[in-house]
Structures are given as C-alpha cells and as structure tokens.
Scaffold this motif. Structure first.
Motif, PDB file in Angstrom:
ATOM      1  N   GLU A   1       0.827  -1.205   0.000  1.00 33.61           N
ATOM      2  CA  GLU A   1       0.000   0.000   0.000  1.00 33.61           C
ATOM      3  C   GLU A   1       0.861   1.256   0.000  1.00 33.61           C
ATOM      4  O   GLU A   1       0.534   2.260  -0.622  1.00 33.61           O
ATOM      5  CB  GLU A   1      -0.930   0.009   1.216  1.00 33.61           C
ATOM      6  CG  GLU A   1      -2.051  -1.004   1.163  1.00 33.61           C
ATOM      7  CD  GLU A   1      -3.078  -0.675   0.094  1.00 33.61           C
ATOM      8  OE1 GLU A   1      -3.167   0.500  -0.330  1.00 33.61           O
ATOM      9  OE2 GLU A   1      -3.808  -1.596  -0.327  1.00 33.61           O
ATOM     10  N   LEU A   2       1.989   1.190   0.700  1.00 32.17           N
ATOM     11  CA  LEU A   2       2.843   2.367   0.830  1.00 32.17           C
ATOM     12  C   LEU A   2       3.622   2.672  -0.441  1.00 32.17           C
ATOM     13  O   LEU A   2       4.292   3.703  -0.515  1.00 32.17           O
ATOM     14  CB  LEU A   2       3.804   2.193   2.014  1.00 32.17           C
ATOM     15  CG  LEU A   2       3.135   2.026   3.380  1.00 32.17           C
ATOM     16  CD1 LEU A   2       4.177   2.048   4.486  1.00 32.17           C
ATOM     17  CD2 LEU A   2       2.071   3.092   3.623  1.00 32.17           C
ATOM     18  N   ARG A   3       3.562   1.799  -1.440  1.00 30.52           N
ATOM     19  CA  ARG A   3       4.159   2.134  -2.738  1.00 30.52           C
ATOM     20  C   ARG A   3       3.437   3.306  -3.394  1.00 30.52           C
ATOM     21  O   ARG A   3       4.005   4.012  -4.212  1.00 30.52           O
ATOM     22  CB  ARG A   3       4.106   0.932  -3.681  1.00 30.52           C
ATOM     23  CG  ARG A   3       4.997  -0.233  -3.315  1.00 30.52           C
ATOM     24  CD  ARG A   3       5.135  -1.161  -4.505  1.00 30.52           C
ATOM     25  NE  ARG A   3       5.769  -2.409  -4.149  1.00 30.52           N
ATOM     26  CZ  ARG A   3       5.137  -3.558  -3.985  1.00 30.52           C
ATOM     27  NH1 ARG A   3       3.812  -3.609  -4.163  1.00 30.52           N
ATOM     28  NH2 ARG A   3       5.770  -4.655  -3.661  1.00 30.52           N
ATOM     29  N   ARG A   4       2.167   3.469  -3.038  1.00 31.97           N
ATOM     30  CA  ARG A   4       1.376   4.537  -3.660  1.00 31.97           C
ATOM     31  C   ARG A   4       1.768   5.880  -3.050  1.00 31.97           C
ATOM     32  O   ARG A   4       1.674   6.082  -1.848  1.00 31.97           O
ATOM     33  CB  ARG A   4      -0.117   4.262  -3.485  1.00 31.97           C
ATOM     34  CG  ARG A   4      -0.573   3.031  -4.239  1.00 31.97           C
ATOM     35  CD  ARG A   4      -2.075   2.888  -4.250  1.00 31.97           C
ATOM     36  NE  ARG A   4      -2.607   2.556  -2.938  1.00 31.97           N
ATOM     37  CZ  ARG A   4      -3.577   3.222  -2.330  1.00 31.97           C
ATOM     38  NH1 ARG A   4      -4.104   4.297  -2.907  1.00 31.97           N
ATOM     39  NH2 ARG A   4      -4.014   2.844  -1.151  1.00 31.97           N
ATOM     40  N   LEU A   5       2.216   6.782  -3.893  1.00 30.93           N
ATOM     41  CA  LEU A   5       2.688   8.080  -3.448  1.00 30.93           C
ATOM     42  C   LEU A   5       1.529   8.974  -3.024  1.00 30.93           C
ATOM     43  O   LEU A   5       0.403   8.846  -3.532  1.00 30.93           O
ATOM     44  CB  LEU A   5       3.463   8.765  -4.565  1.00 30.93           C
ATOM     45  CG  LEU A   5       4.684   8.010  -5.118  1.00 30.93           C
ATOM     46  CD1 LEU A   5       5.218   8.728  -6.347  1.00 30.93           C
ATOM     47  CD2 LEU A   5       5.751   7.886  -4.058  1.00 30.93           C
ATOM     48  N   VAL A   6       1.818   9.911  -2.121  1.00 28.37           N
ATOM     49  CA  VAL A   6       0.858  10.960  -1.782  1.00 28.37           C
ATOM     50  C   VAL A   6       1.105  12.114  -2.743  1.00 28.37           C
ATOM     51  O   VAL A   6       2.198  12.689  -2.754  1.00 28.37           O
ATOM     52  CB  VAL A   6       1.026  11.429  -0.324  1.00 28.37           C
ATOM     53  CG1 VAL A   6      -0.103  12.404   0.032  1.00 28.37           C
ATOM     54  CG2 VAL A   6       1.029  10.242   0.633  1.00 28.37           C
ATOM     55  N   PRO A   7       0.132  12.464  -3.585  1.00 31.16           N
ATOM     56  CA  PRO A   7       0.386  13.476  -4.621  1.00 31.16           C
ATOM     57  C   PRO A   7       0.504  14.871  -4.031  1.00 31.16           C
ATOM     58  O   PRO A   7      -0.051  15.163  -2.962  1.00 31.16           O
ATOM     59  CB  PRO A   7      -0.851  13.359  -5.522  1.00 31.16           C
ATOM     60  CG  PRO A   7      -1.925  12.844  -4.620  1.00 31.16           C
ATOM     61  CD  PRO A   7      -1.230  11.916  -3.656  1.00 31.16           C
ATOM     62  N   PRO A   8       1.216  15.760  -4.704  1.00 34.35           N
ATOM     63  CA  PRO A   8       1.334  17.143  -4.228  1.00 34.35           C
ATOM     64  C   PRO A   8      -0.016  17.855  -4.269  1.00 34.35           C
ATOM     65  O   PRO A   8      -0.795  17.690  -5.204  1.00 34.35           O
ATOM     66  CB  PRO A   8       2.331  17.766  -5.215  1.00 34.35           C
ATOM     67  CG  PRO A   8       2.274  16.896  -6.426  1.00 34.35           C
ATOM     68  CD  PRO A   8       1.949  15.524  -5.951  1.00 34.35           C
TER      69      PRO A   8
END
Length: 251
Positions: free
Chosen positions: A209-216
């Motif tokens: 799940e943490l592979r998914r980045l938090v977008p700016p």
C-alpha cells in the motif's frame, strides 16, 4: 538426448521501490550513484545519472522514461505499438549502449517540452534493462536462455520556486484523518511523498500500500483494518533515499 538448456538470471526480480543492482558499498554487481533522481528545473541542459558494471561480463543496457501507475505506485505497463517514452516530455540518452566489465554507463536525462506543471513536482520512472552477454561455451552446452530484468528508479522533475527544504520539510505538514476504515492523508505541499513506514495505533500499514505516493496538493487513501485507532506515526523517504525523522499525530 537433448542438450540441457541453461537459464541465466540477470537479477533477482523487478524492483520499483529500490533497484536490485548492487549498492556502492558492495560493488559486486552494478553500483548506482542514485536510487532516487531529482531533476531541478534550473538544470537547463539536463542531468546525468550513472552506474558501473562490476560484474565479470558485458551487458547491453536499454534505458527509457516511463510513467507511474498511480493506482499501484509501480511503473505503468507498456502500451502496445508505442515506443518507450511516448507522450513524456523527457528523453534519456543513450537509449542503448553496451558496457563491458568494469565500465561505467552514464545517462543524460533532458526535458524536451515545457508541458509539466510549474507549481508542483512531476514523477516518472527511469527504467534500465540489462541483457547479459552469453559466454562462448554456450554453443558447446546446447545454448542458454538469457532473461533480462528491468530496474526502475523514481525520477522527480522539480520546477523552480519550490521550497528548498524539500521532503524533509514536507514530512511535518502532512495531516491524517480516518473515514470509516480508510486513512486519508492530506498533502498541502508541492512534493510527491513516499512513506518509509506508516502506523496507526502501532500497527503498520502493508508495504504494498505504501508504494502509492501521496500526490502534491492532494490526498491519498489507504485502507486500514477494523479497529485500527490511535496515533499515526510516519517517516518518509527523502531525496537522498534517507528516512526522515519520525512524526506523530493523534487522530
């Protein structure tokens, strides 16, 4: 009797979060100068990225830029009938080069068009595929099946004018909330953020799940198990592939 077919593995497996090349501390395979690449807009002539072949054989290296699949955080699948890098305003040269044992490979990454947002980062993958040379004795043993594996390094294009402190400063600005069984992460900063670790009530979220980045200037949503409550603790991976100081927020 049919001759045996030997299988030569180039590397262990596809790696998106961190390449499977050897680290510079143990140069027994391929040593890289960077695992995460930041391309500042101020570098008008582009940036360079390099690696060294510390194996005992020659490799044919293919390099290209590819988009991110934001649903998984992994490189997007190649599209049939389209050349690698199509529709991406960046190019990498040389796209194909042989490197012998002990030789370096130096790539230049260059922006080809001003179509990227100028108020936030953009993210891609630099993909490098190595095809090992086949020893001459292969013809004497019935041949070899050679498998090449693509390794992927995140590539961040950083426009001018963004805060100089980068990810280290952004780590402190994240805000978290729970909506049913979903952890919502709000990122008010102009940077893509990649968690090294994220826990709720002391329970870690799954690594995939943490592979998914938090977008700016956006949100990311992570599923959590029923009953996961309490303080959120997190660390990010910064521009130098180092982990930021531990942060904590009570939900």
């Amino acid at each position: 009797m049919k001759p045996a077919l030997k299988l030569v593995l180039f590397m262990a497996a596809l790696s998106a979060a961190q390449p499977s090349f050897a680290s510079p501390d143990k140069p027994s395979g391929f040593s890289l100068n960077e695992f995460r690449i930041v391309y500042p807009a101020a570098q008008k002539k582009g940036i360079t990225w390099s690696m060294t072949n510390n194996t005992g054989r020659a490799y044919l290296m293919q390099s290209w830029i590819r988009p991110v699949d934001f649903a998984t955080g992994l490189p997007a699948a190649e599209i049939d009938n389209k050349a690698p890098g199509d529709a991406i305003p960046m190019m990498v040269t040389p796209p194909l080069q042989r490197i012998d044992s002990g030789e370096p490979l130096q790539l230049r990454i260059r922006l080809t068009g001003m179509t990227l947002p100028q108020d936030r980062e953009s993210v891609f993958y630099l993909s490098v595929k190595g095809i090992p040379s086949v020893p001459g004795r292969a013809s004497q043993t019935g041949g070899q099946l050679v498998l090449a594996v693509v390794n992927n390094m995140k590539l961040f294009y950083r426009p001018a004018g963004l805060p100089e402190a980068g990810v280290k400063s952004a780590a402190k600005q994240l805000r978290f909330s729970l909506q049913n069984e979903v952890l919502v992460v709000d990122n008010p900063t102009p940077f893509y953020l990649n968690f090294s670790q994220l826990t709720v009530g002391g329970k870690p979220l799954a690594a995939d799940e943490l592979r998914r980045l938090v977008p700016p200037k956006g949100q990311q949503r992570y599923p959590v198990s029923a009953g996961m409550r309490g303080a959120v603790e997190w660390q990010l991976v910064d521009e130098d592939s180092q982990v930021t100081p531990l942060q904590r927020q009570t939900l």
